[in-house]
Design a protein around this motif. Structure first.
Motif, PDB file in Angstrom:
ATOM      1  N   UNK A 142       7.648   1.922  -6.825  1.00 44.12           N
ATOM      2  CA  UNK A 142       6.947   0.643  -6.652  1.00 44.12           C
ATOM      3  C   UNK A 142       5.689   0.811  -5.822  1.00 44.12           C
ATOM      4  N   UNK A 143       4.705  -0.017  -6.081  1.00 45.69           N
ATOM      5  CA  UNK A 143       3.445   0.030  -5.328  1.00 45.69           C
ATOM      6  C   UNK A 143       3.587  -0.770  -4.042  1.00 45.69           C
ATOM      7  N   UNK A 144       2.719  -0.454  -3.077  1.00 47.51           N
ATOM      8  CA  UNK A 144       2.757  -1.123  -1.783  1.00 47.51           C
ATOM      9  C   UNK A 144       1.340  -1.263  -1.242  1.00 47.51           C
ATOM     10  N   UNK A 145       1.151  -2.271  -0.403  1.00 47.21           N
ATOM     11  CA  UNK A 145      -0.148  -2.533   0.221  1.00 47.21           C
ATOM     12  C   UNK A 145      -0.165  -1.908   1.610  1.00 47.21           C
ATOM     13  N   UNK A 146      -1.179  -1.086   1.849  1.00 48.64           N
ATOM     14  CA  UNK A 146      -1.353  -0.443   3.154  1.00 48.64           C
ATOM     15  C   UNK A 146      -2.735  -0.824   3.676  1.00 48.64           C
ATOM     16  N   UNK A 147      -2.775  -1.276   4.915  1.00 54.73           N
ATOM     17  CA  UNK A 147      -4.043  -1.692   5.526  1.00 54.73           C
ATOM     18  C   UNK A 147      -4.238  -0.944   6.841  1.00 54.73           C
ATOM     19  N   UNK A 148      -5.477  -0.645   7.157  1.00 49.65           N
ATOM     20  CA  UNK A 148      -5.824   0.042   8.405  1.00 49.65           C
ATOM     21  C   UNK A 148      -7.016  -0.660   9.027  1.00 49.65           C
ATOM     22  N   UNK A 149      -6.880  -1.028  10.297  1.00 50.18           N
ATOM     23  CA  UNK A 149      -7.962  -1.680  11.022  1.00 50.18           C
ATOM     24  C   UNK A 149      -8.566  -0.694  12.007  1.00 50.18           C
ATOM     25  N   UNK A 150      -9.898  -0.643  12.040  1.00 55.76           N
ATOM     26  CA  UNK A 150     -10.605   0.258  12.954  1.00 55.76           C
ATOM     27  C   UNK A 150     -11.684  -0.522  13.696  1.00 55.76           C
ATOM     28  N   UNK A 151     -11.818  -0.228  14.985  1.00 53.58           N
ATOM     29  CA  UNK A 151     -12.847  -0.883  15.812  1.00 53.58           C
ATOM     30  C   UNK A 151     -13.216   0.064  16.937  1.00 53.58           C
ATOM     31  N   UNK A 152     -14.375  -0.159  17.530  1.00 56.01           N
ATOM     32  CA  UNK A 152     -14.832   0.673  18.645  1.00 56.01           C
ATOM     33  C   UNK A 152     -15.542  -0.203  19.668  1.00 56.01           C
ATOM     34  N   UNK A 153     -15.644   0.347  20.902  1.00 56.52           N
ATOM     35  CA  UNK A 153     -16.363  -0.374  21.951  1.00 56.52           C
ATOM     36  C   UNK A 153     -15.518  -1.309  22.785  1.00 56.52           C
ATOM     37  N   UNK A 154     -14.225  -1.369  22.546  1.00 53.83           N
ATOM     38  CA  UNK A 154     -13.354  -2.253  23.315  1.00 53.83           C
ATOM     39  C   UNK A 154     -13.033  -1.640  24.679  1.00 53.83           C
ATOM     40  N   UNK A 155     -12.755  -2.457  25.680  1.00 54.64           N
ATOM     41  CA  UNK A 155     -12.344  -1.916  26.984  1.00 54.64           C
ATOM     42  C   UNK A 155     -11.091  -1.050  26.862  1.00 54.64           C
ATOM     43  N   UNK A 182       1.262  -1.021   7.752  1.00 55.71           N
ATOM     44  CA  UNK A 182       1.830  -0.306   6.613  1.00 55.71           C
ATOM     45  C   UNK A 182       2.801  -1.151   5.801  1.00 55.71           C
ATOM     46  N   UNK A 183       2.746  -0.925   4.491  1.00 59.17           N
ATOM     47  CA  UNK A 183       3.719  -1.484   3.551  1.00 59.17           C
ATOM     48  C   UNK A 183       3.850  -3.001   3.685  1.00 59.17           C
ATOM     49  N   UNK A 184       2.765  -3.687   3.467  1.00 59.33           N
ATOM     50  CA  UNK A 184       2.783  -5.152   3.544  1.00 59.33           C
ATOM     51  C   UNK A 184       3.540  -5.718   2.348  1.00 59.33           C
ATOM     52  N   UNK A 185       4.558  -6.529   2.562  1.00 56.83           N
ATOM     53  CA  UNK A 185       5.320  -7.109   1.452  1.00 56.83           C
ATOM     54  C   UNK A 185       4.581  -8.285   0.815  1.00 56.83           C
ATOM     55  N   UNK A 186       3.544  -7.972   0.078  1.00 56.36           N
ATOM     56  CA  UNK A 186       2.736  -9.017  -0.557  1.00 56.36           C
ATOM     57  C   UNK A 186       2.243  -8.488  -1.896  1.00 56.36           C
ATOM     58  N   UNK A 194      -3.946  -0.283  -2.304  1.00 54.25           N
ATOM     59  CA  UNK A 194      -2.739  -0.533  -3.094  1.00 54.25           C
ATOM     60  C   UNK A 194      -2.276   0.823  -3.607  1.00 54.25           C
ATOM     61  N   UNK A 195      -1.185   1.343  -3.038  1.00 60.31           N
ATOM     62  CA  UNK A 195      -0.751   2.714  -3.289  1.00 60.31           C
ATOM     63  C   UNK A 195       0.565   2.746  -4.051  1.00 60.31           C
ATOM     64  N   UNK A 196       0.749   3.859  -4.778  1.00 62.05           N
ATOM     65  CA  UNK A 196       2.020   4.084  -5.476  1.00 62.05           C
ATOM     66  C   UNK A 196       2.312   5.572  -5.496  1.00 62.05           C
ATOM     67  N   UNK A 197       3.541   5.933  -5.133  1.00 60.92           N
ATOM     68  CA  UNK A 197       3.978   7.328  -5.146  1.00 60.92           C
ATOM     69  C   UNK A 197       4.764   7.588  -6.424  1.00 60.92           C
ATOM     70  N   UNK A 198       4.202   8.438  -7.291  1.00 64.94           N
ATOM     71  CA  UNK A 198       4.866   8.753  -8.550  1.00 64.94           C
ATOM     72  C   UNK A 198       5.041   7.516  -9.416  1.00 64.94           C
ATOM     73  N   UNK A 199       6.275   7.292  -9.864  1.00 63.30           N
ATOM     74  CA  UNK A 199       6.587   6.127 -10.696  1.00 63.30           C
ATOM     75  C   UNK A 199       7.307   5.049  -9.896  1.00 63.30           C
TER      76      UNK A 199
END
Length: 213
Positions: free
Chosen positions: A112-125, A164-168, A105-110
């Protein structure tokens, strides 16, 4: 002039021959147009003085204009990004040791805050690309909020998909599903990942199961 032949009463300043005593007077030569050399030097000096005065005026005006620029326009710096809440959860993903989902949950300065998610995986074809889709449930039906697709990195053998920037809101239960290019469901997870006490916990959804029960 021959003094002996001078007529009686003739004065040096009268027409005729002129008597000159002492060193002859040195007179300035005239240039074309009737301009004397001293006059040219005076004109040049006047031009130089006017040029210096004009340059000084421009410097003063530019300094005065710069002094009227708002301080915020001259000293403004990019806002600092603050991490208000962060959590990381893992869930089973077909063909991998498990997927890692990091939610912030990130916020730049003053701003609005925003939700940022990152998915990571390995071993896939490596012969296909993969898609991660994030969303929430509305009256029991899935609603997509963000999506990202990419191939695995050939050097690290890792798949990184930013959502990025999930509206939730922080308390919203979010689901994340991973599929390959043909659309095969590889696994999903859901949870209110940013709620206090929910960090590290996720409800896994097996491939083929609905994300909104």
């Amino acid at each position: 002039m021959d003094l002996q032949r001078a007529t009686y009463g003739q004065q040096p300043d009268e027409p005729g021959e002129i008597l000159t005593f002492g060193m002859p007077e040195r007179r300035s030569r005239l240039l074309p147009g009737g301009i004397r050399r001293p006059a040219i030097a005076t004109v040049v000096a006047g031009i130089v003085i006017r040029g210096l005065a004009l340059a000084l005026t421009l410097v003063v005006l530019s300094h005065d204009a710069a002094s009227h620029v708002p301080v915020t326009a001259r000293t403004q710096r990019p806002p600092v990004i603050d991490v208000l809440i962060a959590s990381a959860v893992s869930f089973p993903l077909k063909g991998t040791p498990g997927a890692l989902l990091q939610v912030q949950y990130l916020r730049a300065g003053h701003g609005p805050a925003a939700i940022w998610a990152t998915l990571a995986a390995s071993g896939l074809p490596r012969d296909t690309y993969y898609t991660a889709t994030a969303g929430d449930c509305v009256t029991g039906h899935p609603r997509m909020l963000a999506s990202a697709s990419s191939y695995q990195d050939p050097h690290t053998d890792m798949l990184i998909l930013p959502l990025n920037n999930l509206p939730a809101s922080v308390g919203t239960e979010i689901w994340v599903r991973v599929t390959n290019a043909p659309g095969t469901d590889l696994g999903a997870a859901r949870g209110a990942f940013l709620m206090p006490g929910a960090a590290g916990r996720a409800v896994p959804d097996l491939p083929g199961r609905p994300v909104c029960p």
